[in-house]
Design a protein around this motif. Structure first.
Motif, short mmCIF file in Angstrom:
data_model
loop_
_atom_site.label_atom_id
_atom_site.label_comp_id
_atom_site.label_asym_id
_atom_site.label_seq_id
_atom_site.Cartn_x
_atom_site.Cartn_y
_atom_site.Cartn_z
N GLU A 4 1.54 88.15 29.82
CA GLU A 4 0.74 86.93 29.67
C GLU A 4 1.15 85.96 30.76
OE1 GLU A 4 0.25 85.04 25.74
OE2 GLU A 4 0.88 83.20 26.77
N SER A 16 7.38 78.85 21.13
CA SER A 16 6.27 79.80 20.94
C SER A 16 6.29 80.89 22.00
CB SER A 16 4.93 79.07 20.99
OG SER A 16 4.77 78.25 19.87
N ILE A 17 6.61 80.51 23.22
CA ILE A 17 6.67 81.50 24.30
C ILE A 17 7.76 82.52 24.00
CG2 ILE A 17 7.22 81.84 26.74
CD1 ILE A 17 5.90 79.02 27.20
N LYS A 19 9.07 83.34 21.10
CA LYS A 19 8.65 84.17 19.96
C LYS A 19 7.60 85.21 20.37
CE LYS A 19 9.65 80.88 16.31
NZ LYS A 19 9.09 79.98 15.30
N SER A 20 6.74 84.84 21.31
CA SER A 20 5.63 85.73 21.69
C SER A 20 6.10 87.01 22.37
CB SER A 20 4.63 85.00 22.57
OG SER A 20 5.12 84.83 23.89
N ASN A 23 9.95 91.62 19.91
CA ASN A 23 9.46 92.94 19.51
C ASN A 23 10.59 93.61 18.74
OD1 ASN A 23 9.09 95.89 19.78
ND2 ASN A 23 7.32 95.32 21.03
N ASN A 77 7.67 93.11 27.08
CA ASN A 77 6.77 91.96 27.19
C ASN A 77 7.25 90.99 28.26
OD1 ASN A 77 4.92 92.50 24.88
ND2 ASN A 77 6.83 92.34 23.73
N VAL A 79 6.15 87.02 29.81
CA VAL A 79 5.33 85.81 29.79
C VAL A 79 5.81 84.90 30.91
CG1 VAL A 79 4.76 83.71 28.50
CG2 VAL A 79 4.85 85.89 27.30
#
Length: 148
Positions: A4, A16-17, A19-20, A23, A77, A79
């Motif tokens: 992202e 929030s970032i 947490k996103s 995994n 992941n 971001v």
């Protein structure tokens, strides 16, 4: 695997970032949070102002993220969020978050991505000082600054 990338004039929500990228298969989340510092080379900074060639910035952020996943296939992941507009002293201007099964890969990828953002993503920064003056700055690492 998720990537992202985002540029925004809104405040970055670091929680929030973080947490996103989480995994259940990952034991590591590594994060870089870049904030506006109060002083630079003895000058008192009031705020930073960021501008971007947004389409190219997003394309380059995605490209460097994809390259990272090829070099570190364990990464789950990524971001990268960068602020635009005014970022006052103490506020967050950049967040990079990476998750992987083990810490070493996540830490290496955060470092790689930060270096790549500073060298190749077309985001421009102006430092505005308390005395009312200002100066556009190029990152020391920037590979294309000498061309312009």
């Amino acid at each position: 695997m998720g990537i992202e990338v985002k540029v925004t004039d809104s405040e970055l929500d670091t929680n929030s970032i973080i947490k996103s990228v989480g995994n259940v298969e990952c034991g590591a989340v590594s994060v870089f949070i870049g904030t506006t510092r109060e002083h630079f080379n003895g000058r008192r900074v009031k705020t930073l102002y960021y501008e971007a060639y947004e389409t190219m910035a997003l394309k380059q952020m995605r490209s460097i993220s994809i390259a990272a996943t090829k070099n570190w296939p364990e990464v789950m992941n990524i971001v990268i969020h960068h602020r635009l507009g005014e970022v006052k002293v103490g506020e967050v201007g950049l967040v990079i978050a990476v998750s992987s099964p083990h810490r070493q890969q996540a830490q290496e990828v955060v470092t790689y991505l930060l270096d790549q953002v500073k060298t190749s993503v077309p985001i421009f920064k102006k430092e505005l000082y308390i005395d009312g003056s200002g100066q556009w700055k190029a990152n020391v690492e920037c590979t294309w600054k000498e061309k312009y």
